[in-house]
Design a protein around this motif. Structure first.
Motif, PDB file in Angstrom:
ATOM      1  N   UNK A 282     -52.200  59.870 -49.023  1.00  0.00           N
ATOM      2  CA  UNK A 282     -52.848  60.305 -50.258  1.00  0.00           C
ATOM      3  C   UNK A 282     -53.369  59.094 -51.032  1.00  0.00           C
ATOM      4  N   UNK A 283     -54.399  59.319 -51.821  1.00  0.00           N
ATOM      5  CA  UNK A 283     -54.973  58.255 -52.639  1.00  0.00           C
ATOM      6  C   UNK A 283     -54.757  58.568 -54.111  1.00  0.00           C
ATOM      7  N   UNK A 284     -54.528  57.526 -54.887  1.00  0.00           N
ATOM      8  CA  UNK A 284     -54.407  57.694 -56.334  1.00  0.00           C
ATOM      9  C   UNK A 284     -55.727  58.187 -56.910  1.00  0.00           C
ATOM     10  N   UNK A 285     -55.644  59.107 -57.852  1.00  0.00           N
ATOM     11  CA  UNK A 285     -56.852  59.651 -58.464  1.00  0.00           C
ATOM     12  C   UNK A 285     -57.668  58.590 -59.181  1.00  0.00           C
TER      13      UNK A 285
ATOM     14  N   UNK B 286     -59.948  47.532 -62.488  1.00  0.00           N
ATOM     15  CA  UNK B 286     -59.353  47.314 -61.169  1.00  0.00           C
ATOM     16  C   UNK B 286     -57.892  46.912 -61.291  1.00  0.00           C
ATOM     17  N   UNK B 287     -57.577  46.085 -62.275  1.00  0.00           N
ATOM     18  CA  UNK B 287     -56.194  45.657 -62.474  1.00  0.00           C
ATOM     19  C   UNK B 287     -55.330  46.830 -62.933  1.00  0.00           C
ATOM     20  N   UNK B 288     -55.873  47.668 -63.790  1.00  0.00           N
ATOM     21  CA  UNK B 288     -55.119  48.832 -64.277  1.00  0.00           C
ATOM     22  C   UNK B 288     -54.773  49.766 -63.125  1.00  0.00           C
ATOM     23  N   UNK B 289     -55.741  50.009 -62.248  1.00  0.00           N
ATOM     24  CA  UNK B 289     -55.512  50.966 -61.159  1.00  0.00           C
ATOM     25  C   UNK B 289     -54.430  50.489 -60.200  1.00  0.00           C
TER      26      UNK B 289
ATOM     27  N   UNK C  62     -48.876  54.089 -69.372  1.00  0.00           N
ATOM     28  CA  UNK C  62     -48.709  54.473 -67.969  1.00  0.00           C
ATOM     29  C   UNK C  62     -50.079  54.735 -67.364  1.00  0.00           C
ATOM     30  N   UNK C  63     -50.348  54.115 -66.223  1.00  0.00           N
ATOM     31  CA  UNK C  63     -51.650  54.294 -65.566  1.00  0.00           C
ATOM     32  C   UNK C  63     -51.900  55.757 -65.228  1.00  0.00           C
TER      33      UNK C  63
ATOM     34  N   UNK D  19     -57.137  60.801 -62.718  1.00  0.00           N
ATOM     35  CA  UNK D  19     -57.216  62.195 -62.297  1.00  0.00           C
ATOM     36  C   UNK D  19     -56.149  62.491 -61.264  1.00  0.00           C
ATOM     37  N   UNK D  20     -56.117  63.714 -60.731  1.00  0.00           N
ATOM     38  CA  UNK D  20     -55.119  64.087 -59.739  1.00  0.00           C
ATOM     39  C   UNK D  20     -55.241  63.233 -58.477  1.00  0.00           C
ATOM     40  N   UNK D  21     -54.113  63.019 -57.795  1.00  0.00           N
ATOM     41  CA  UNK D  21     -54.147  62.299 -56.527  1.00  0.00           C
ATOM     42  C   UNK D  21     -55.045  63.031 -55.534  1.00  0.00           C
ATOM     43  N   UNK D  22     -55.666  62.266 -54.653  1.00  0.00           N
ATOM     44  CA  UNK D  22     -56.558  62.822 -53.631  1.00  0.00           C
ATOM     45  C   UNK D  22     -55.757  63.012 -52.356  1.00  0.00           C
TER      46      UNK D  22
END
Length: 311
Positions: A154-157, A176-179, A192-193, A198-201
């Motif tokens: 899964x990928x982070x949203x 980019x640093x936040x993600x 909190x990031x 958005x929702x995880x992919x």
């Protein structure tokens, strides 16, 4: 991501169908091709595509019948002269694969110029390669034959720029640093990031069967449920269920009946006997449910994100 059938025939090659070889194209995701089975004439099939053997970094062999492995030694040898020098390759497959390759290379005097690892797998193993977890399941054939379920991580949203602008962070390198972080600080406050994404992919899921009888065990069906793509053999296409069972293969009606209570995006039918004429296959294809495909050599199926949900 794309799934390509290089060889779609069962047992014996014909003028129109070569024996089993598949490519899972993950070049855009992980810069590699994953080869599944290596039927005779695999190298010739690849010559008709844009596939680069040097980018094949993982090979999965479902079982050791000749129509699934006789193209493997030639491919491995040629890869050494097609940009594969010093590029590691790992082969996963049933017990006996390493011994067969060792003997083949020893007797033929073949040498490779890249590191080759051979991992012999077993029932319920879980393999991690790059961006995938690969679940292994023993099937019902007259020798050990495996199902490989490739589950993309899964990928982070995506970051929500409006929410970040709401606390004063304009688009820029800080995004980019936040993600990459679970929490971040800005103007003396800690955030909190996950509150700004958005929702995880959900990762895609591809279930590739070796030769097998139809299997109805709940554990097996649960494993392949919600696959974006299921690849399943149907050596028999004309109602010969008893004959299929006797020879440890599957018949298409039984396959469809068995999978009707699970969700999937597409079903690719492969390992087709060369005794079926084009006219019969064309008529049968018209009767199949949406999302079910009788494959042919060079059949390509794109695997889009959320393809199962969008069936």
């Amino acid at each position: 991501m794309q799934f390509t059938v290089l060889g779609s025939g069962a047992g014996l090659p014909s003028k129109k169908r070569h024996t089993q070889s598949y490519i899972l194209d993950a070049v855009d995701e992980t810069n590699q091709y994953i080869l599944i089975d290596a039927g005779e004439a695999l190298q010739h099939r690849i010559l008709h595509t844009s596939i680069k053997p040097s980018k094949v970094r993982s090979i999965f062999i479902t079982h050791l019948h000749g129509d699934h492995i006789y193209g493997l030694p030639g491919f491995l040898s040629s890869r050494a002269h097609q940009g594969g020098e010093d590029l590691p390759l790992t082969i996963y497959g049933p017990k006996g694969l390493a011994n067969w390759l060792d003997i083949t290379f020893e007797i033929s005097g073949s040498r490779l110029n890249y590191p080759l690892s051979i991992v012999e797998v077993g029932h319920k193993d879980c393999i991690e390669i790059d961006n995938f977890k690969v679940h292994v399941r023993l099937l019902d054939h007259n020798i050990d034959s495996f199902l490989y379920v490739f589950k993309e991580n899964d990928k982070t949203g995506a970051l929500d720029p409006d929410k970040l602008k709401g606390i004063g962070i304009e688009p820029g390198p800080l995004y980019a640093e936040i993600k990459k972080a679970d929490v971040f600080e800005f103007n003396g406050e800690t955030y909190r990031t996950s509150d700004f994404t958005g929702p995880d992919i959900t990762g895609r899921k591809i279930s590739v069967h070796g030769d097998t009888r139809v299997m109805a065990e709940p554990e097996y069906l649960s494993l392949i449920d919600r696959s974006d793509v299921i690849v399943h053999e149907a050596t028999y296409l004309d109602g010969e269920q008893e004959k299929a069972h006797r020879y440890f293969h599957s018949e298409i009606t039984s396959v469809l009946d068995n999978l009707k209570n699970i969700d999937y995006g597409a079903l690719l039918i492969t390992h087709l006997s060369n005794r079926y004429e084009d006219g019969f296959l064309n008529e049968l294809a018209k009767e199949l449910p949406s999302g079910v495909h009788l494959t042919h050599d060079f059949f390509e199926h794109p695997i889009l994100r959320n393809s199962q949900e969008n069936k």
